[in-house]
Design a protein around this motif. Structure first.
Motif, PDB file in Angstrom:
ATOM      1  N   GLY A   1     -67.450  47.600   3.532  1.00  0.00           N
ATOM      2  CA  GLY A   1     -67.490  47.707   4.988  1.00  0.00           C
ATOM      3  C   GLY A   1     -66.133  47.934   5.621  1.00  0.00           C
ATOM      4  N   LYS A   2     -65.207  48.488   4.855  1.00  0.00           N
ATOM      5  CA  LYS A   2     -63.842  48.671   5.349  1.00  0.00           C
ATOM      6  C   LYS A   2     -63.777  49.638   6.520  1.00  0.00           C
ATOM      7  CE  LYS A   2     -61.159  50.990   2.769  1.00  0.00           C
ATOM      8  NZ  LYS A   2     -61.192  52.169   3.714  1.00  0.00           N
ATOM      9  N   SER A   3     -64.487  50.755   6.442  1.00  0.00           N
ATOM     10  CA  SER A   3     -64.440  51.745   7.515  1.00  0.00           C
ATOM     11  C   SER A   3     -64.978  51.165   8.821  1.00  0.00           C
ATOM     12  CB  SER A   3     -65.242  52.990   7.122  1.00  0.00           C
ATOM     13  OG  SER A   3     -64.652  53.637   6.012  1.00  0.00           O
ATOM     14  N   THR A   4     -66.060  50.412   8.719  1.00  0.00           N
ATOM     15  CA  THR A   4     -66.621  49.772   9.910  1.00  0.00           C
ATOM     16  C   THR A   4     -65.635  48.772  10.490  1.00  0.00           C
ATOM     17  OG1 THR A   4     -68.876  50.022   9.077  1.00  0.00           O
ATOM     18  CG2 THR A   4     -68.522  48.343  10.770  1.00  0.00           C
ATOM     19  N   THR A   5     -64.967  48.028   9.628  1.00  0.00           N
ATOM     20  CA  THR A   5     -63.975  47.049  10.080  1.00  0.00           C
ATOM     21  C   THR A   5     -62.787  47.742  10.725  1.00  0.00           C
ATOM     22  OG1 THR A   5     -64.660  45.532   8.319  1.00  0.00           O
ATOM     23  CG2 THR A   5     -62.533  45.116   9.356  1.00  0.00           C
ATOM     24  N   ALA A   6     -62.359  48.863  10.150  1.00  0.00           N
ATOM     25  CA  ALA A   6     -61.249  49.624  10.729  1.00  0.00           C
ATOM     26  C   ALA A   6     -61.588  50.067  12.146  1.00  0.00           C
ATOM     27  CB  ALA A   6     -60.930  50.836   9.855  1.00  0.00           C
ATOM     28  N   ALA A   7     -62.821  50.508  12.348  1.00  0.00           N
ATOM     29  CA  ALA A   7     -63.256  50.932  13.678  1.00  0.00           C
ATOM     30  C   ALA A   7     -63.210  49.768  14.661  1.00  0.00           C
ATOM     31  CB  ALA A   7     -64.668  51.511  13.604  1.00  0.00           C
ATOM     32  N   MET A   8     -63.497  48.573  14.179  1.00  0.00           N
ATOM     33  CA  MET A   8     -63.437  47.388  15.033  1.00  0.00           C
ATOM     34  C   MET A   8     -62.004  47.109  15.469  1.00  0.00           C
ATOM     35  SD  MET A   8     -66.080  44.782  13.129  1.00  0.00           S
ATOM     36  CE  MET A   8     -67.829  45.178  12.949  1.00  0.00           C
ATOM     37  N   PHE A   9     -61.060  47.252  14.545  1.00  0.00           N
ATOM     38  CA  PHE A   9     -59.646  47.066  14.894  1.00  0.00           C
ATOM     39  C   PHE A   9     -59.232  48.086  15.962  1.00  0.00           C
ATOM     40  CE2 PHE A   9     -59.083  44.601  10.919  1.00  0.00           C
ATOM     41  CZ  PHE A   9     -58.290  43.581  11.406  1.00  0.00           C
ATOM     42  N   ALA A  10     -59.674  49.328  15.794  1.00  0.00           N
ATOM     43  CA  ALA A  10     -59.330  50.371  16.762  1.00  0.00           C
ATOM     44  C   ALA A  10     -59.911  50.046  18.134  1.00  0.00           C
ATOM     45  CB  ALA A  10     -59.842  51.720  16.271  1.00  0.00           C
ATOM     46  N   THR A  11     -61.145  49.561  18.162  1.00  0.00           N
ATOM     47  CA  THR A  11     -61.790  49.198  19.420  1.00  0.00           C
ATOM     48  C   THR A  11     -61.028  48.075  20.120  1.00  0.00           C
ATOM     49  OG1 THR A  11     -63.973  49.854  18.612  1.00  0.00           O
ATOM     50  CG2 THR A  11     -63.920  48.316  20.456  1.00  0.00           C
ATOM     51  N   GLU A  12     -60.431  47.201  19.319  1.00  0.00           N
ATOM     52  CA  GLU A  12     -59.673  46.075  19.884  1.00  0.00           C
ATOM     53  C   GLU A  12     -58.242  46.460  20.252  1.00  0.00           C
ATOM     54  OE1 GLU A  12     -60.924  43.101  20.690  1.00  0.00           O
ATOM     55  OE2 GLU A  12     -62.890  43.845  20.045  1.00  0.00           O
ATOM     56  N   GLY A  13     -57.912  47.739  20.138  1.00  0.00           N
ATOM     57  CA  GLY A  13     -56.616  48.216  20.604  1.00  0.00           C
ATOM     58  C   GLY A  13     -55.523  48.379  19.570  1.00  0.00           C
ATOM     59  N   ALA A  14     -55.852  48.236  18.280  1.00  0.00           N
ATOM     60  CA  ALA A  14     -54.855  48.413  17.226  1.00  0.00           C
ATOM     61  C   ALA A  14     -55.016  49.806  16.617  1.00  0.00           C
ATOM     62  CB  ALA A  14     -55.017  47.341  16.146  1.00  0.00           C
ATOM     63  N   PRO A  15     -54.051  50.709  16.785  1.00  0.00           N
ATOM     64  CA  PRO A  15     -54.155  52.050  16.214  1.00  0.00           C
ATOM     65  C   PRO A  15     -54.377  51.996  14.699  1.00  0.00           C
ATOM     66  CG  PRO A  15     -52.319  51.937  17.744  1.00  0.00           C
ATOM     67  CD  PRO A  15     -52.788  50.523  17.525  1.00  0.00           C
ATOM     68  N   VAL A  16     -55.256  52.862  14.210  1.00  0.00           N
ATOM     69  CA  VAL A  16     -55.601  52.868  12.781  1.00  0.00           C
ATOM     70  C   VAL A  16     -55.231  54.202  12.149  1.00  0.00           C
ATOM     71  CG1 VAL A  16     -57.475  52.732  11.099  1.00  0.00           C
ATOM     72  CG2 VAL A  16     -57.492  51.227  13.110  1.00  0.00           C
ATOM     73  N   TYR A  17     -54.512  54.117  11.044  1.00  0.00           N
ATOM     74  CA  TYR A  17     -54.201  55.295  10.235  1.00  0.00           C
ATOM     75  C   TYR A  17     -55.190  55.312   9.078  1.00  0.00           C
ATOM     76  CZ  TYR A  17     -51.700  58.305   6.925  1.00  0.00           C
ATOM     77  OH  TYR A  17     -51.356  59.286   6.038  1.00  0.00           O
TER      78      TYR A  17
ATOM     79  N   LEU B   1     -72.445  42.344  11.745  1.00  0.00           N
ATOM     80  CA  LEU B   1     -71.373  42.971  12.514  1.00  0.00           C
ATOM     81  C   LEU B   1     -70.706  42.020  13.498  1.00  0.00           C
ATOM     82  CD1 LEU B   1     -72.997  46.457  13.295  1.00  0.00           C
ATOM     83  CD2 LEU B   1     -71.263  45.926  11.568  1.00  0.00           C
ATOM     84  N   ASP B   2     -71.493  41.186  14.160  1.00  0.00           N
ATOM     85  CA  ASP B   2     -70.914  40.275  15.146  1.00  0.00           C
ATOM     86  C   ASP B   2     -69.935  39.304  14.498  1.00  0.00           C
ATOM     87  OD1 ASP B   2     -72.306  41.440  17.209  1.00  0.00           O
ATOM     88  OD2 ASP B   2     -73.945  39.985  17.186  1.00  0.00           O
ATOM     89  N   HIS B   3     -70.306  38.801  13.328  1.00  0.00           N
ATOM     90  CA  HIS B   3     -69.430  37.870  12.616  1.00  0.00           C
ATOM     91  C   HIS B   3     -68.142  38.578  12.199  1.00  0.00           C
ATOM     92  CE1 HIS B   3     -68.298  34.415  10.221  1.00  0.00           C
ATOM     93  NE2 HIS B   3     -68.163  35.179   9.151  1.00  0.00           N
ATOM     94  N   ALA B   4     -68.275  39.804  11.712  1.00  0.00           N
ATOM     95  CA  ALA B   4     -67.092  40.570  11.299  1.00  0.00           C
ATOM     96  C   ALA B   4     -66.191  40.854  12.501  1.00  0.00           C
ATOM     97  CB  ALA B   4     -67.516  41.881  10.635  1.00  0.00           C
TER      98      ALA B   4
END
Length: 213
Positions: free
Chosen positions: A13-29, A179-182
C-alpha cells in the motif's frame, strides 16, 4: 527541510500512502514514475537499455514486461539494470528538491520501492516503512493482472524482508486496517516530524531506527 524515505514491499500500500502524504501537504517524489518516464519514448534510459538488453525496446520505448523477463531471478542482470537506471533516476531529484524548496516545503517524501536494497536510507533523515500482514499482501498482489505466485515469489526474493524493513524504520504505517487508520498514522508521522523536540534527536538510519507504530 526534512527528507523522508518512504518504502515498503510490493502490495503493502505504499503508493496509496504516498498519496496521503501529498494530500497532507508533503511533496512526494515518485521514483517509479520517474523510471516510467525514463523508459518512455525519448526517455534517457531507452538507448542504454537497448544496448545492454537487446530486444527490450518496442516502438521507441522500453517494454517493461520484456525487460522483466531478462532480469527477474537473475541477480547479475538485475545489477546491470540498476547500474544504468539508478544514476538516471538520481539525476531527476535535483529539480524536485529545488521546486520543493521554492514552495517552502518543510518535509519532502521520497517514494523509493528499493530504498534499503540500494542504500538509499543513508541519504534521508527518516524512513517510513509501509506494511501489512503477509496474507493481505499476497491477496493484493495476486489480484493484479498477469501476476502469478511464481512471479510474486521472485519479486519478494529480491526485496528485503518486511520484518527487517520494519526493524530499521523510524516509523511503520500499517495499511492492513483500512484507509482511515492509515491516514491517521500519516498525520501522526508528519506531526512528529514537525515537533522540534523530535527533530533535534533525529538521526539517519544506519542499521537501526526508532520504529513507531
Amino acid at each position: 527541510m526534512i527528507v523522508v524515505g518512504l518504502t515498503g514491499s510490493i502490495g503493502m500500500g505504499k503508493s496509496t500512502t504516498a498519496a496521503m502524504f501529498a494530500t497532507e501537504g508533503a511533496p512526494v517524489y515518485d521514483a517509479d514514475a520517474e523510471v516510467h518516464a525514463l523508459y518512455a519514448k525519448g526517455g534517457a534510459a531507452v538507448a542504454p537499455l537497448d544496448e545492454a538488453f537487446p530486444g527490450v525496446v518496442r516502438d521507441g520505448a522500453v517494454d517493461r514486461a520484456l525487460l522483466s523477463r531478462q532480469v527477474v531471478g537473475k541477480p547479475d542482470e538485475l545489477k546491470r539494470l540498476e547500474a544504468i537506471v539508478h544514476p538516471l533516476v538520481g539525476a531527476t531529484r535535483a529539480g524536485f528538491f529545488e521546486k520543493a524548496a521554492a514552495q517552502g516545503a518543510d518535509i519532502v517524501i521520497l517514494d523509493i520501492p528499493l530504498l534499503f536494497e540500494t542504500g538509499g536510507e543513508k541519504r534521508v533523515d527518516a524512513v517510513v516503512v509501509v506494511s501489512a500482514p503477509a496474507d493481505i499482501q499476497r491477496q493484493r498482489v495476486l489480484a493484479r493482472p498477469d501476476m502469478t505466485e511464481e512471479k510474486l515469489d521472485a519479486i519478494l526474493a529480491r526485496q528485503m524482508a518486511d520484518v527487517e524493513k520494519r526493524a530499521r524504520a523510524h516509523f511503520v504505517i500499517d495499511t492492513g486496517q483500512g484507509l482511515d487508520h492509515a491516514r491517521d498514522q500519516v498525520r501522526e508521522v508528519l506531526a512528529k516530524l514537525r515537533d522540534p523536540a523530535y527533530v533535534a534527536t533525529l538521526r539517519r538510519v544506519e542499521g537501526g531506527g526508532e520504529a513507531a507504530h
